[in-house]
Design a protein around this motif. Structure first.
Motif, PDB file in Angstrom:
ATOM      1  N   ARG A 147     -46.991 -26.552   0.137  1.00 32.52           N
ATOM      2  CA  ARG A 147     -45.850 -25.647   0.297  1.00 32.52           C
ATOM      3  C   ARG A 147     -44.506 -26.303  -0.048  1.00 32.52           C
ATOM      4  N   SER A 148     -44.508 -27.616  -0.283  1.00 32.08           N
ATOM      5  CA  SER A 148     -43.251 -28.279  -0.594  1.00 32.08           C
ATOM      6  C   SER A 148     -43.372 -29.158  -1.849  1.00 32.08           C
ATOM      7  N   HIS A 149     -44.294 -30.137  -1.784  1.00 36.99           N
ATOM      8  CA  HIS A 149     -44.397 -31.121  -2.858  1.00 36.99           C
ATOM      9  C   HIS A 149     -44.774 -30.461  -4.193  1.00 36.99           C
ATOM     10  N   GLN A 150     -45.871 -29.748  -4.212  1.00 36.19           N
ATOM     11  CA  GLN A 150     -46.333 -29.106  -5.450  1.00 36.19           C
ATOM     12  C   GLN A 150     -45.335 -28.091  -6.000  1.00 36.19           C
ATOM     13  N   PRO A 151     -44.802 -27.190  -5.161  1.00 33.28           N
ATOM     14  CA  PRO A 151     -43.827 -26.212  -5.674  1.00 33.28           C
ATOM     15  C   PRO A 151     -42.608 -26.872  -6.312  1.00 33.28           C
TER      16      PRO A 151
ATOM     17  N   LEU B  43     -42.498 -29.810  -7.899  1.00 32.95           N
ATOM     18  CA  LEU B  43     -42.908 -30.326  -9.209  1.00 32.95           C
ATOM     19  C   LEU B  43     -43.117 -29.206 -10.205  1.00 32.95           C
ATOM     20  N   GLN B  44     -43.389 -27.998  -9.689  1.00 33.85           N
ATOM     21  CA  GLN B  44     -43.644 -26.856 -10.572  1.00 33.85           C
ATOM     22  C   GLN B  44     -42.376 -26.063 -10.870  1.00 33.85           C
ATOM     23  N   GLY B  45     -41.211 -26.559 -10.371  1.00 35.75           N
ATOM     24  CA  GLY B  45     -39.947 -25.932 -10.725  1.00 35.75           C
ATOM     25  C   GLY B  45     -39.181 -25.264  -9.601  1.00 35.75           C
ATOM     26  N   ALA B  46     -39.716 -25.279  -8.393  1.00 36.54           N
ATOM     27  CA  ALA B  46     -38.971 -24.702  -7.254  1.00 36.54           C
ATOM     28  C   ALA B  46     -37.678 -25.480  -7.055  1.00 36.54           C
ATOM     29  N   LYS B  47     -36.613 -24.808  -6.742  1.00 30.90           N
ATOM     30  CA  LYS B  47     -35.290 -25.436  -6.679  1.00 30.90           C
ATOM     31  C   LYS B  47     -35.034 -26.223  -5.406  1.00 30.90           C
ATOM     32  N   ASN B  48     -35.334 -25.612  -4.259  1.00 32.85           N
ATOM     33  CA  ASN B  48     -35.028 -26.286  -2.991  1.00 32.85           C
ATOM     34  C   ASN B  48     -35.983 -25.779  -1.920  1.00 32.85           C
ATOM     35  N   ILE B  49     -36.616 -26.661  -1.216  1.00 33.61           N
ATOM     36  CA  ILE B  49     -37.590 -26.282  -0.195  1.00 33.61           C
ATOM     37  C   ILE B  49     -37.243 -27.022   1.095  1.00 33.61           C
ATOM     38  N   ASN B  50     -37.434 -26.346   2.238  1.00 33.75           N
ATOM     39  CA  ASN B  50     -37.029 -26.913   3.532  1.00 33.75           C
ATOM     40  C   ASN B  50     -38.216 -26.936   4.499  1.00 33.75           C
ATOM     41  N   PRO B  51     -39.097 -27.891   4.362  1.00 33.79           N
ATOM     42  CA  PRO B  51     -40.248 -27.956   5.264  1.00 33.79           C
ATOM     43  C   PRO B  51     -39.875 -28.532   6.634  1.00 33.79           C
ATOM     44  N   THR B  52     -40.661 -28.151   7.631  1.00 31.11           N
ATOM     45  CA  THR B  52     -40.556 -28.718   8.980  1.00 31.11           C
ATOM     46  C   THR B  52     -41.897 -29.368   9.285  1.00 31.11           C
TER      47      THR B  52
END
Length: 511
Positions: free
Chosen positions: A79-83, A85-94
């Motif tokens: 839900r964070s690392h792969q997205p 690398l695939q072009g997701a701009k900003n992810i906020n995992p907990t």
């Protein structure tokens, strides 16, 4: 200056030697890191020691997956690392991170993929903060809410949560069952819809005091309207829940079923009133028995003693003249004895209520009937009768008793009329509370109540020496009224007449 640019600019000269980068990351409250695309640490800000317990050098070249909680690794990757690398701009995992002290702490991170402006190489940039206290606080709050909901739902007493405006937001099964509803049927109702109108004003007054901050809670006994339409008693305690500004947001009402207790109290009160009535009745009967004893002692003893003496004299005399005189005395004594016995029988008949059958009687019709029966005497005395009665005026009593009372009142007025003026009689009826009263006034000789007020209804009492009377009429009138559960009052002045007020209880529904 954007920190991403600083990282990129200083990669060629060595990140650990950059004074600017050191300054920025040292004063930051967040853990700032730079990673290879597989996650390996390339840079860790100096505040790592205060946040996760490690010196930055202890993490360089290592992979953060070795520190993630086993249950969180897959989620972070998918839900964070792969997205990223695939072009997701900003992810906020907990996620949970292994602290150097061996415990896991909660981190929340801002993750993004950055590109070096010269080499075009990509790196992962993370900025993480410790949110363990918030997570723990949220967990405790959630636990408290679960506990509250469990207690609310399973409580044996009724619980109602209502809004500031009085609308029901939540109820438990105990309260719904108390009123005969399903819980969902009560949601959204205003509390006034299920409250008795009798206690509603008091309830609203207390809620207003709570809302103004004058009190924090209140307890009252009140009646609720059951789904089937009858009222049920409850003891309620209402507590206000306020926001941080002290303003009421919810009212929590605790409701205890006291319906059976109140019914028992009501029954006890009714029984107590019945006992009081019985006691009063017994007191009246005791007074009546005392009157009977006085009658017997004063009015039977003398005639019987005279009879015995006269009989004894008859036995010893030989004179015919004396015998005749003794026989005359015997006749007078016997007549007196018969009068006393007749009076006793009359009072005993009044006391026997087995034949007493009350009903709503049109008083105007009965007055007309009595006037017809006494037409001769009324015409002889030229009595003027003023009646303010209508067809609607009725009295709940025995017709025979009421007729006897009217005859007695008319006879009393005629007997004690003032010979110097025409006799006037005024009759009217009115209702006060649970009684119907009959007013009977005349302009006769009247009675000096200041002198005879405490004796006026006693037997064998007369108040006009120049007029004949046995002193039985007023006694029988009072006795008859009390036997029916009513009462009689009198107001009078000498030479001005008298007014008798007969108060009858309304023992039935007027029709």
């Amino acid at each position: 200056m954007d920190i991403q640019f600083i990282y990129i600019k200083n990669l060629s000269v060595g990140l650990a030697d950059s004074e600017i980068l050191e300054l920025l990351t040292t004063i930051s409250r967040e853990l700032v890191c730079l990673h290879e695309t597989d996650g390996t640490y390339l840079y860790v800000s100096p505040n790592a020691k205060s946040i996760i317990g490690y010196d930055p050098i202890e993490l360089l070249g290592k992979n953060p997956y070795d520190f993630f909680h086993p249950d969180d690794r897959r989620l972070i990757f998918e839900r964070s690392h792969q997205p990223l690398l695939q072009g997701a701009k900003n992810i906020n995992p907990t996620f949970r991170f292994l602290h150097k002290n061996g415990t896991y702490i909660w981190l929340q991170s801002d993750n993004r993929l950055i590109t070096h402006p010269n080499s075009g190489k990509q790196y992962l940039h993370t900025s993480s903060r410790d949110i363990s206290e918030k997570i723990e606080s949220d967990a405790n709050l959630a636990l408290s809410e679960r506990k509250f909901k469990t207690l609310f739902k399973d409580s044996p007493i009724g619980l109602v949560l209502s809004s500031k405006q009085g609308y029901i937001d939540d109820v438990n099964e105990s309260f719904a069952k108390f009123l005969g509803y399903e819980t969902f049927e009560l949601l959204g109702k205003h509390f006034s819809e299920i409250s008795s109108l009798g206690e509603l004003e008091e309830n609203l007054r207390y809620r207003d005091s709570v809302q103004k901050g004058m009190i924090d809670h209140y307890s009252i006994e009140k009646q609720y309207l059951h789904k089937q339409g009858h009222l049920v008693w409850a003891y309620i305690t209402v507590t206000v829940l306020r926001n941080d500004d002290g303003q009421p947001i919810y009212y929590l009402a605790q409701i205890i079923d006291i319906d059976e207790r109140k019914k028992t109290e009501t029954l006890l009160l009714e029984n107590n009133e019945h006992l009081k009535a019985t006691k009063n009745s017994l007191l009246i009967q005791n007074k009546q028995l005392q009157s009977y004893n006085q009658i017997i002692s004063h009015h039977l003893r003398a005639p019987v003693s005279n009879l015995r003496s006269l009989v004894d004299l008859l036995k010893v005399t030989d004179s015919q003249e004396e015998r005749q005189e003794l026989q005359n005395h015997l006749e007078a004594v016997t007549e007196s004895l018969e009068t006393v016995l007749s009076e006793l029988i009359t009072t005993l008949k009044i006391q026997n209520l087995e034949d007493y059958h009350p009903e709503w009687i049109p008083i105007q019709d009965l007055v007309s009937k009595v006037c017809k029966l006494m037409e001769g005497e009324l015409a002889l005395r030229k009595v003027q009768i003023e009646s303010n009665l209508t067809d609607q005026d009725r009295i709940f009593a025995s017709k025979d008793y009421l007729e006897t009372l009217l005859i007695q009142l008319f006879s009393n007025s005629i007997q004690f009329a003032d010979q110097k003026r025409e006799l006037r009689i005024n009759i009217e009826s009115f209702r006060v509370g649970t009684e119907t009263s009959l007013s009977f006034s005349d302009n006769g000789t009247g009675i000096d109540l200041s002198r005879y007020g405490d004796q006026i209804f006693q037997m064998k009492k007369t108040f006009h020496r120049h007029m004949s009377g046995k002193g039985l009429g007023l006694f029988l009138m009072k006795y008859m009224m009390e036997s029916m559960g009513g009462r009689v009052d009198v107001t009078s002045k000498p030479d001005e007449g008298a007014t008798f007020l007969l108060h009858f209880p309304n023992g039935g529904n007027k029709t």
